[in-house]
Design an enzyme around this catalytic site. Structure first.
Site, PDB file in Angstrom:
ATOM      1  N   ASN A  87      -7.994  -7.716  49.012  1.00 35.68           N
ATOM      2  CA  ASN A  87      -7.077  -8.031  50.115  1.00 35.68           C
ATOM      3  C   ASN A  87      -7.809  -7.766  51.421  1.00 35.68           C
ATOM      4  OD1 ASN A  87      -4.287  -8.549  48.788  1.00 35.68           O
ATOM      5  ND2 ASN A  87      -5.074  -6.711  47.758  1.00 35.68           N
ATOM      6  N   GLU A  88      -8.401  -8.815  51.952  1.00 36.98           N
ATOM      7  CA  GLU A  88      -9.255  -8.706  53.132  1.00 36.98           C
ATOM      8  C   GLU A  88      -8.411  -8.627  54.414  1.00 36.98           C
ATOM      9  OE1 GLU A  88     -12.252  -8.088  52.818  1.00 36.98           O
ATOM     10  OE2 GLU A  88     -13.332  -9.328  51.397  1.00 36.98           O
ATOM     11  N   PRO A  89      -9.052  -8.311  55.559  1.00 36.59           N
ATOM     12  CA  PRO A  89      -8.327  -8.305  56.829  1.00 36.59           C
ATOM     13  C   PRO A  89      -7.506  -9.584  57.021  1.00 36.59           C
ATOM     14  CG  PRO A  89     -10.514  -7.414  57.166  1.00 36.59           C
ATOM     15  CD  PRO A  89     -10.459  -7.889  55.729  1.00 36.59           C
TER      16      PRO A  89
END
Length: 639
Positions: A162-164
């Site tokens: 879950n990236e930025p």
């Protein structure tokens, strides 16, 4: 009262944090908690539903779970697992797949039923992914959710993948990987260009539903992002900050990962301190940098306004503290890294006698010596010390394949020019070209290719050491066995590595040893090499009297630098010495322009070194000390 003190200490922390002395201790504790959950569920006749993570962080936990299974009979028959993520696309039998990772580190070694193992499928067609992800969520919900989710954290702040920009209610889905995440994975894939751009990941919303969440982090590399996740504002730019909203989360850290949290980094802001010399030095330097004043201009008001009233009261007045710390810093500066002959050395970093010392500079890779302490290296030689340099590994994994062909072509042409038969070389050259044409990312090279790559690094190392002024007899290319199988995951250290190191030390009987204390290198080679030196010294101490007079100095530079308050010896460099150091680094041509493993710093090694050395000098100048062109920094290790 103790509870109130703890709350005051941790008042900047927005979620529970437990800190252990080291990664091993923390991993054993987390594994024990997982085992206790499994056993409690077994007693009730229930299944334990675990969310599992991959990467370097949970390896120790899995190793301890395997030990508990083998030695204490812990059964995994009632365990169901759901992994957080998988690269996409990815074949399950690929070396980089999380299926391979989980099998190698856990599943192949315990009695978990294979039908109970769930890992996102990296082989799906794109139009199948959405339905697959919904079903992944449905399977977890049917089991009444996850009992325990373990997490690592990426340097982008990602949990899972879950990236930025990820939403706090996100579910399992296909995502695009952040460039930093791909750079961090590049070594496993033989280059960032081989890292998939996408992954399937469990969502933050799914993670949140777990009845217990443990996020683990080890090493100083994770310290900056841990500070943001624990003390920062909730933001989609750092997805781990969403965990501040959970009542069921705990961060489990080693001391290095926790080192930038306020209670450890600047403890005077949250509690009364025991003001020993080191903490006082750190705090005064911090204050000087915070208010942007030289140390000698700091006032009582500066101390009082920045959480340091206790220090000013106990050890003041402020000006006396300023003078003391200024003098301590002044005494770290020396143009005589081997000691100044016939000088009063009571307050100098190094001893005056013997005037001419025997010195061993250990270099983990064939260029760490000149990159990190090239100016000091040259100065030690210029000042007449008997300097030896020992290259601990061949560095053969860090040479481009096309360099091998270029050197082979040179050898063939040279043989032809002197009338020698180059038939064998030509055959070997063709074999190499054929191998390279089908070589897979991270596939180990043939022995012949590894040899050529090692010869390239060796010739460059000799050229740089000669440039520094060393005769060949004092240049030792050790090529320690733990490194030499040609794989990115190195063999364990053996007695042979230690005995080779002991033999060199016995031969030289040094008064000084310089060794890489820069453990942030992405390869992990520096810490392994340092531990080999320490073990060699430990064994030698039992029989060798000269060990008592041998000082061990740590250097940094290629990947990281010591904080100013840690520095015990600062060697200033003139503009001419900076240039000489640069030319020594240039001898390592295979690492110029674009090294095979640059880490996440795009600058060339010589640029990194110069800018770091200048930054160290700038810090000293800003603190009110002399303004030098550059400085190399050292910390003494007391073994």
């Amino acid at each position: 009262m103790a509870r109130l003190n703890l709350l005051e200490e941790t008042r900047f922390e927005k979620l529970p944090v437990t800190v252990y002395p080291d990664e091993q201790t923390a991993s054993v504790r987390v594994a024990r908690r997982i085992a206790d959950l499994i056993l409690a569920k077994q007693k009730k006749g229930e299944q334990a539903v675990l969310g599992l993570a991959t990467g370097a962080t949970p390896v120790g936990v899995y190793a301890e779970l395997v030990r508990l299974h083998r030695e204490e009979g812990l059964s995994f028959r009632n365990v169901i697992t759901f992994n957080l993520d998988e690269y996409y696309p990815m074949q399950p039998d690929a070396a980089q797949s999380y299926v391979t990772f989980m099998n190698e580190n856990l599943f192949d070694h315990v009695d978990i039923p294979r039908e109970n193992v769930h890992i996102p499928d990296g082989t799906l067609e794109r139009d199948e992914i959405a339905a697959y992800c919904l079903n992944y969520e449905h399977m977890i919900e049917e089991l009444n959710g996850l009992d325990l989710q373990i997490l690592g954290i990426g340097r982008t702040g990602h949990i899972g993948f879950n990236e930025p920009g990820s939403a706090p209610n996100s579910g399992t889905r296909l995502v695009t990987l952040d460039d930093l995440t791909r750079r961090d994975a590049s070594r496993d894939f033989g280059g960032k260009e081989n890292v998939p751009t996408k992954a399937i990941t469990m969502g933050i919303g799914t993670i949140f539903k777990a009845r217990e969440i443990i996020l683990m982090a080890w090493s100083r590399k994770k310290a900056p992002i841990i500070k943001k996740a624990v003390e920062g504002e909730i933001s989609s730019e750092v997805p781990a900050t969403y965990l501040q909203l959970s009542d069921n989360v705990e961060f489990v850290l080693d001391e290095d990962a926790a080192s930038e949290l306020t209670r450890f980094d600047t403890p005077w802001l949250v509690k009364d301190c025991v003001w020993d010399e080191q903490l006082t030095k750190k705090a005064v330097i911090w204050l000087s940098e915070t208010v942007k004043k030289p140390i000698l201009k700091l006032t009582e008001e500066d101390y009082n306004n920045h959480g340091m009233a206790q220090l000013a009261t106990e050890r003041g007045p402020a000006y006396n503290i300023n003078i003391d710390i200024f003098n301590q810093l002044q005494r770290t500066i020396t143009g005589w890294p081997g000691g100044k002959p016939q000088a009063d050395d009571k307050q100098r970093p190094e001893r005056a006698e013997p005037a001419k010392k025997r010195v061993v500079i250990f270099s983990p890779h064939p260029d760490d010596d000149v990159i990190s302490m090239g100016g000091t290296f040259i100065r030690l030689v210029d000042q007449g010390h008997e300097v030896h340099v020992a290259y601990q590994t061949s560095g053969n994994t860090a040479v481009w394949d096309d360099d091998v062909l270029r050197y082979m072509e040179f050898a063939i042409d040279f043989d032809r020019s002197i009338g020698e038969d180059s038939g064998k070389l030509k055959d070997l050259y063709e074999d190499m070209r054929q191998f390279f044409s089908t070589k897979q990312p991270n596939q180990p090279d043939t022995q012949e290719i590894r040899n050529v790559k090692g010869f390239i690094r060796k010739s460059e190392a000799f050229a740089a050491a000669r440039f520094a002024g060393l005769p060949d007899k004092r240049i030792h290319f050790m090529a320690l066995p733990f490194y030499e199988e040609g794989k990115l995951r190195k063999n364990p250290v053996t007695d042979e590595d230690i005995e080779l190191t002991m033999a060199l030390l016995r031969e030289v009987k040094p008064h000084q040893i310089f060794a890489a204390g820069d453990f942030a290198d992405p390869h992990g080679t520096h810490i392994v090499c340092f531990r080999i030196i320490l073990e060699a010294l430990r064994r030698l101490r039992e029989t060798e009297d000269w060990i008592e007079d041998c000082w061990l100095w740590m250097y940094r530079g290629a990947w990281h630098e010591f904080d100013t308050h840690e520095i015990e010896m600062a060697v200033p460099l003139s503009p001419q010495e900076v240039e000489r150091k640069r030319f020594a680094i240039f001898k390592h041509q295979s690492q110029k322009d674009r090294p095979v493993f640059p880490g996440d710093d795009a600058r060339e090694f010589w640029v990194r070194a110069e800018e770091r050395n200048r930054e160290t000098a700038r810090h000293y100048d800003q603190l009110g000390l002399a303004d030098y062109e550059a400085m190399e920094a050292f910390v003494r290790f007391r073994y």
